[in-house]
Write an enzyme that holds these catalytic residues in place. Sequence first.
Site: not given
Ligand code: COA
Length: 337
Positions: A119, A264, A294
């Site tokens: 990224c 980004h 993204n």
């Molecule tokens: C990925 C992201 C959106 C997840 O959001 P979050 O609030 O952290 O959610 P969590 O990872 O704690 O997961 C919460 C729940 O949602 C679930 N979940 C994950 N992806 C899911 C999806 N696409 N749809 C539905 N549920 C989902 C998980 O399994 C978890 O379930 P559980 O509570 O039963 O274990 C967030 O962590 C994020 O944005 N991280 C940065 C990602 C990023 O920008 N990456 C690229 C960097 S350049």
Amino acid sequence: MAQAAIIGTGFFVPDNIVTNDDLAQWMETSDAWITERSGIRERRWLPRDEAGRTSMTGAEMGAEAARMAIRDAGIEPSDIDQIIFATLNPDVFFPGNGVFIEDLLELHTAGAMDIRNQCTGFIYGLAAADGFVRTGTARTVLVIGAEIQSTALNLSTAGRDMAVLFGDGAGAVIVQATEEPGRGLLASVLHSQGRFARDLYVEAPMGNVKERINADMLANGRHFPEMNGPMVFKHATRRFCEAINEVLTKGGRRIEDVDLIIPHQANQRITDAVAARMGVADDRVFSNIARYGNTTAASIPIAMAEAVRAGRIQSGGLLVTVAFGSGFTWGANLIRW
Ligand SMILES: CC(C)(COP(=O)(O)OP(=O)(O)OC[C@H]1O[C@@H](n2cnc3c(N)ncnc32)[C@H](O)[C@@H]1OP(=O)(O)O)[C@@H](O)C(=O)NCCC(=O)NCCS
């Protein structure tokens, strides 16, 4: 010493739109979950034929973006003496995508360099272009970010955390030497922290395994990207703010002087958290993540090209680009347009 100015921008995204509801057909997810957690409503994915092959390569998408940037800059392709191609998804294991651009644009032996900084790739690319121009190594540099993410994702529920976030696309800029005082790239900052490399990575194919990939690795999904989402989120919000402050200090400017921040496009919640922490109003932070998701190294040049066409970057305006991603890597550029 010459300064490096951005004199043209371009972008390309596939026509094929994949909505959140489309994704919900293949995995347990919902439009409400994706929109609330990421701000993404749809993304572009290249169509694939029955054999699973995409309609274009990453280099071909990059070439489309580059042609638009070349027209926008009013230069001839033959003016380009260096290509910098940022991607985490090269079309083949080697060589890098830059050489395919050299061929597609018929650039007659221009230098070609690939950057594998995920990224943050485009930020590193602009910093490298600045160095090439300032040292006289090159006069006109084509910097591209292009990604095919759609072929890499695990579209079952097991891969939903990653699969809903990423899109395909390409963006490009022309960086050229200018004698105009105060114009162009004013400062860049680049960072990495490899101890977090496995918090956002794809393991296979890998160089230290015979034949690079095997049936066992495929059966265990080791060719799919993995991410520790909460960890990435926490580090990203902190590093985005640090990088913006650091590049402003290095360039002798204050946040109040900045006309537009192009972050980004990782996640709208990250963008909102950064804007709030920096005390910057939403209209000074560019966002198109709702439409494209993204696109990794392509996200900043796509956003830059759209911001120019929307009149949000004017001649003389002060711009900050900033990114965080796999590696972990992060960085920022300060640019006088
Ligand atoms: C990925 C992201 C959106 C997840 O959001 P979050 O609030 O952290 O959610 P969590 O990872 O704690 O997961 C919460 C729940 O949602 C679930 N979940 C994950 N992806 C899911 C999806 N696409 N749809 C539905 N549920 C989902 C998980 O399994 C978890 O379930 P559980 O509570 O039963 O274990 C967030 O962590 C994020 O944005 N991280 C940065 C990602 C990023 O920008 N990456 C690229 C960097 S350049």
